[in-house]
Scaffold this motif. Structure first.
Motif, PDB file in Angstrom:
ATOM      1  N   ASP A   2       0.839  -1.200   0.000  1.00 41.53           N
ATOM      2  CA  ASP A   2       0.000   0.000   0.000  1.00 41.53           C
ATOM      3  C   ASP A   2       0.872   1.248   0.000  1.00 41.53           C
ATOM      4  O   ASP A   2       1.707   1.445   0.893  1.00 41.53           O
ATOM      5  N   VAL A   6       0.634  -0.271  -4.833  1.00 43.85           N
ATOM      6  CA  VAL A   6      -0.765   0.043  -5.150  1.00 43.85           C
ATOM      7  C   VAL A   6      -1.210   1.279  -4.376  1.00 43.85           C
ATOM      8  O   VAL A   6      -0.783   1.500  -3.243  1.00 43.85           O
ATOM      9  N   SER A   8      -4.043   2.609  -2.524  1.00 47.77           N
ATOM     10  CA  SER A   8      -5.291   2.237  -1.847  1.00 47.77           C
ATOM     11  C   SER A   8      -5.660   3.283  -0.811  1.00 47.77           C
ATOM     12  O   SER A   8      -6.423   3.007   0.118  1.00 47.77           O
ATOM     13  N   GLU A  66     -12.106  -4.321   4.770  1.00 47.02           N
ATOM     14  CA  GLU A  66     -11.217  -3.903   3.686  1.00 47.02           C
ATOM     15  C   GLU A  66     -11.262  -4.870   2.504  1.00 47.02           C
ATOM     16  O   GLU A  66     -11.081  -4.453   1.351  1.00 47.02           O
ATOM     17  N   LEU A  70     -12.622  -2.605  -2.780  1.00 49.91           N
ATOM     18  CA  LEU A  70     -11.535  -2.644  -3.755  1.00 49.91           C
ATOM     19  C   LEU A  70     -11.684  -1.600  -4.859  1.00 49.91           C
ATOM     20  O   LEU A  70     -10.764  -1.415  -5.658  1.00 49.91           O
ATOM     21  N   ILE A  73      -8.801   1.132  -6.354  1.00 52.27           N
ATOM     22  CA  ILE A  73      -7.415   0.726  -6.113  1.00 52.27           C
ATOM     23  C   ILE A  73      -6.700   0.587  -7.455  1.00 52.27           C
ATOM     24  O   ILE A  73      -7.156  -0.124  -8.347  1.00 52.27           O
ATOM     25  N   LEU A 101      -5.926 -10.100   1.727  1.00 56.22           N
ATOM     26  CA  LEU A 101      -6.101  -8.697   1.378  1.00 56.22           C
ATOM     27  C   LEU A 101      -5.023  -8.251   0.397  1.00 56.22           C
ATOM     28  O   LEU A 101      -5.310  -7.547  -0.579  1.00 56.22           O
ATOM     29  N   ARG A 104      -5.846  -9.602  -3.065  1.00 62.75           N
ATOM     30  CA  ARG A 104      -6.967  -8.913  -3.708  1.00 62.75           C
ATOM     31  C   ARG A 104      -6.574  -7.514  -4.177  1.00 62.75           C
ATOM     32  O   ARG A 104      -6.981  -7.074  -5.249  1.00 62.75           O
ATOM     33  N   ARG A 105      -5.795  -6.809  -3.365  1.00 61.73           N
ATOM     34  CA  ARG A 105      -5.403  -5.453  -3.761  1.00 61.73           C
ATOM     35  C   ARG A 105      -4.448  -5.483  -4.944  1.00 61.73           C
ATOM     36  O   ARG A 105      -4.539  -4.642  -5.839  1.00 61.73           O
ATOM     37  N   ALA A 108      -6.571  -6.174  -7.943  1.00 61.90           N
ATOM     38  CA  ALA A 108      -7.388  -5.012  -8.300  1.00 61.90           C
ATOM     39  C   ALA A 108      -6.565  -3.970  -9.045  1.00 61.90           C
ATOM     40  O   ALA A 108      -7.091  -3.267  -9.909  1.00 61.90           O
TER      41      ALA A 108
END
Length: 203
Positions: A2, A6, A8, A66, A70, A73, A101, A104-105, A108
């Motif tokens: 993060d 990415v 987010s 969280e 998504l 992101i 998590l 998934r991030r 995304a």
């Protein structure tokens, strides 16, 4: 991950802003502390009067929330192209997020999940402790002093420095050896002797 791979920020600030409002926590102090750290460490820091079973319950609830948020992101500029240029055997992801998590991030944002990934479940001590980066170096089969870490959060920068790695700060943070706004101006070449990264600005 993060803030480094990415973006987010919107989701993170929304979830933790709701936490701050629910428990009467100063949101600016919360954001200053929480970025780059495991959720459980932040909950413990700001709700010290609760027992640890309550801390874990709140932390698990935040992370479950969280997982469902998504939208919006995206990758940090140029990250996917830059890391695609590095052999998979030389890349590791070290994140304070749990594995699901993180997965998934990354998905995304359209980024591949590295083979070597150290998540919150894999360490006893989260950032700013260097355990995650030392573990990643071990799994890659390299000395930590030969590692280049890209980080953005104070806790992550401190962890990377404590591991002995060279640190590239992504964004406006301080404390690294180099810094970049994002990855769009960077190029990387790989050969048997290692990696060459061009476009870094000395800190």
């Amino acid at each position: 991950m993060d803030g480094t791979l990415v973006d987010s920020t919107g989701v993170v600030e929304q979830v933790w802003g709701e936490f701050a409002a629910r428990y009467g926590v100063d949101v600016e102090q919360l954001f200053a502390f929480s970025h780059g750290r495991q959720a459980i460490d932040t909950v413990r820091r700001f709700l010290p009067d609760l027992d640890d079973s309550a801390h874990w319950g709140i932390s698990d609830g935040l992370q479950a929330d969280e997982l469902l948020r998504l939208d919006g992101i995206v990758e940090i500029g140029g990250a996917e192209v830059f890391f695609r240029g590095i052999p998979a055997s030389r890349v590791a992801l070290v994140t304070s997020a749990p594995r699901e998590l993180a997965s998934r991030r990354m998905a995304a944002a359209g980024m591949e999940f590295p083979r070597v990934t150290i998540t919150s479940e894999d360490v006893a001590l989260g950032k700013p402790h260097p355990e995650g980066y030392l573990s990643a170096a071990s799994r890659l089969g390299v000395d930590p002093s030969d590692v280049v870490v890209f980080e953005d959060a104070p806790a992550g920068i401190a962890a990377a420095r404590a591991s002995g790695a060279t640190v590239v700060v992504v964004g406006p943070g301080t404390g690294g050896d180099f810094r970049v706004d994002d990855y769009r101006a960077l190029t990387v070449t790989a050969d048997d002797s290692g990696l060459t990264i061009s476009g870094l600005t000395p800190a």
